[in-house]
Structures are given as structure tokens and as C-alpha cells.
Design a protein around this motif. Sequence first.
Motif, mmCIF file in Angstrom:
data_model
loop_
_atom_site.group_PDB
_atom_site.id
_atom_site.type_symbol
_atom_site.label_atom_id
_atom_site.label_comp_id
_atom_site.label_asym_id
_atom_site.label_seq_id
_atom_site.Cartn_x
_atom_site.Cartn_y
_atom_site.Cartn_z
ATOM 1 N N ARG A 370 -45.302 18.618 8.040
ATOM 2 C CA ARG A 370 -45.095 17.658 8.965
ATOM 3 C C ARG A 370 -44.651 18.052 10.279
ATOM 4 N NH1 ARG A 370 -43.522 15.184 3.892
ATOM 5 N NH2 ARG A 370 -44.609 13.115 3.626
ATOM 6 N N ILE A 371 -44.100 19.166 10.491
ATOM 7 C CA ILE A 371 -43.543 19.550 11.822
ATOM 8 C C ILE A 371 -44.936 20.104 12.329
ATOM 9 C CG2 ILE A 371 -42.416 21.584 13.113
ATOM 10 C CD1 ILE A 371 -40.218 21.052 11.123
ATOM 11 N N VAL A 372 -45.512 20.991 11.743
ATOM 12 C CA VAL A 372 -46.902 21.522 12.353
ATOM 13 C C VAL A 372 -47.917 20.317 12.673
ATOM 14 C CG1 VAL A 372 -49.128 22.692 11.681
ATOM 15 C CG2 VAL A 372 -46.649 23.525 10.850
ATOM 16 N N ILE A 373 -48.057 19.447 11.813
ATOM 17 C CA ILE A 373 -48.963 18.277 12.005
ATOM 18 C C ILE A 373 -48.439 17.656 13.390
ATOM 19 C CG2 ILE A 373 -50.204 16.183 11.144
ATOM 20 C CD1 ILE A 373 -49.668 17.564 8.541
ATOM 21 N N GLY A 374 -47.270 17.299 13.170
ATOM 22 C CA GLY A 374 -46.742 16.380 14.450
ATOM 23 C C GLY A 374 -46.693 16.848 15.665
ATOM 24 N N ARG A 375 -46.421 18.432 15.750
ATOM 25 C CA ARG A 375 -46.339 18.969 16.842
ATOM 26 C C ARG A 375 -47.956 19.148 17.675
ATOM 27 N NH1 ARG A 375 -42.547 24.387 15.689
ATOM 28 N NH2 ARG A 375 -40.487 23.282 16.019
#
Length: 383
Positions: A370-375
Motif C-alpha cells: 500500500r505504501i508503494v502504490i500510494g506513493r
Amino acid sequence: MDFTPSETQEMIRDTARQFAGRVLEPLAVSLDREHSFPRASLAEAAELGLLGINVPADYGGVEAGAVAYSLAVTELARACAATTVAICVSNMVAEVICAFGNEDQRVEHVNKLCSGEYVVGGFALSESGAGSDPGGMTTRARKTDKGWVIDGSKLWITSGTDAGLFVVWARTSDAPGARGVSCFLVPGDAPGLTAGKPEDKLGQRGSPTTALEFEGVEVGDEALLGELERGFPIAMMALDGGRIGIASLALGVGLAASEFANRYAIERKQFGRAIANFQAIQWMMADSRTELEAARLLVLRAAWLKEQGKGFTREASMAKLWSSERAFWACNRALQMLGGYGYTQDFPIERYLRDVRVTMIYEGTSEIQRIVIGRDVVRQFSA
């Protein structure tokens, strides 16, 4: 977009499906209960080309592409997730060396990975204080006149007991964070390298996961993979591809559980008719089928982008996040459909549920995805 597999992709998929049904499925229960390592199965997988699916033919692979790899992993995981994860990691190690190694390293190591001479490859990145934060690693490689000396510890190493070659990350300078981390190729039988006792895990119990201890492990200059202090980008690019493999694995387990439960629901009768005729059961069947089909499309898109040489970091994370979480719920629904029988070892559902749970953890947790996608979304809308 055409989702029809090519002739080569069909061949690899069918080879994996037949191998899974003939070899992996009959052994899955005993591997789970005895915690044994599937050495013979992996040797046969190597003979069929399944340890180098997306590896160039010049180095012993079958050069079938990332889509064929995804299709094969899904078929294998339907039968035995424990054996499949060893195959996934070994393919990943071979691809990493092909992508970042020099010609001598490719010739020396990749052929042995694809042929099974190394049994499988291992990926040694995580540490006790550096799981989701690999920049926090403390394992060090010290330069000497003969090469490098590695000291430190790694955790959660798939096939740590049997891998013939490890890709190992170690700090080569005191630069903060991920800077100063380099990557090395270390033989599994290197003096000073020892594997710990396999972890007593909830699932995938036929895949030994161990700690690795490096005590004065000496390697030559030729062991350095890629550029000095550029190991972190290698790890991140490797994990992008690895996430396609784990997403494909989770999909396979979810499909196996869902299809078993669907067949059971058609045969199982309550109140004078098959439970598949009850709306409550049909809704479970519908949700699992819809979610798993969506997972399949996300995984294939990420694999296709990789195969085309396009960026696929966000898509791999999306595929891994959705496939692992939805496959878990497909297994959970399958257990519910079987009722009390699903909770027993007389049926495979409880094993599927245990095996699929870790797919939300390894190769980056769901939170990391989710961090990878959100960033990436933030970057997109900030441009």
C-alpha cells in the motif's frame, strides 16, 4: 488487450499443471506434516525447465517470459505452495544474476540454478531489525586483499537448509540507510556459513525457512554482484519481479480452495438438496470467483508489463496486494462452506488457508504494498 496465451505460454502452463498433478499434489500432505524438503520434486522441476522459466536459453533457461512464469506458478501452487515458493525464489535468484551479473557470473551460476545442480537458490535480504526496512541491515562485508569477508545474520530465508547459492546483501560502508549496501553471491557450502533450525511455521511447512549465520565467510572479488554500494536497487528490482511470483502463487492456492469447496457444495446435501442451491453459499461462490478472476487479471497485467520491458513496480504491488488478500478470503470462505469438515485435516482446505496466509507477509507485507502504490499515486497527481 488479448489474454489468449501463446503456444509457448500454453506449453509451459500445461507442463506445470501436469507436473503438479503427477508429482506435487500426491506429496503435499506428507511435506506439510513431516516438514520435509522436496529435493526430488525440485530436481524433476529443473529437468522440465521450471527453475528457469524467464531465463535466457544461453544460460540454461527456457526463455518463455514473465507471463508464462506467472501461469506456471499458479498451476504449481494449486498443488503445493511449499514446493512452489522454493521454485519462485530460485527463479528470482537466476533472473537477478542475469540482470545484474557480468558474463562470468551468469555462465558460472545461472546454468547451475536452472539445471538443479544448486538444488535451488536463496535470497538473503531480511534481518531481525531489517525486514520491511532493509536499509537497517547490519550484516557487513569487509574488504580484504583476497576479496571480502562477510559477518552477520539473516532471517526468514526460504530453502536456507538446502540452497546451493545465496544472493546476500551486506553493508560495505557506514553510509546511512540503504546507501552503502552491496550485493554478493555466496555458495551455500561456504566455510563459516551455517543455517539455523527451520522455523516451526503455521503453513508452507514443506519449505524450510531458516536463519543464516555468516562468521568470517570469505568470498572473492568476483562475488560482488553489480556495482559496489548499489545493492539496494538490485533488491528492490528483484522484489518487483518476486511479487508477481507470490501473487501468482496466492492465486493458485485460492483457486484450489475455491474449486474444491464448489465441488463439495454441489455434492453436499442439507434439507433435501445440494447446499450449492442455497443463496448464502452461492454468494460465497460468486465473491470468490469474482475476486480471484480480478486477481488473475492484475497478475497477468504486471507480468505482461515486465515482459514488454515497461515499468511494473506499482502494478506488481497491486497484483500482490489484491491476490494475496483475496486468496486468503477465498480460502476462508471455502472453509466456511465445508463447515466442520473444513476445519479438519481430512480435507485440504485447512492447509490451503494456512499456506496462503503468509503471502500477505513475504516479498513485502500488504502494508508495504500500500505504501508503494500510494506513493506512486501521489507522484502521479503531483506531476
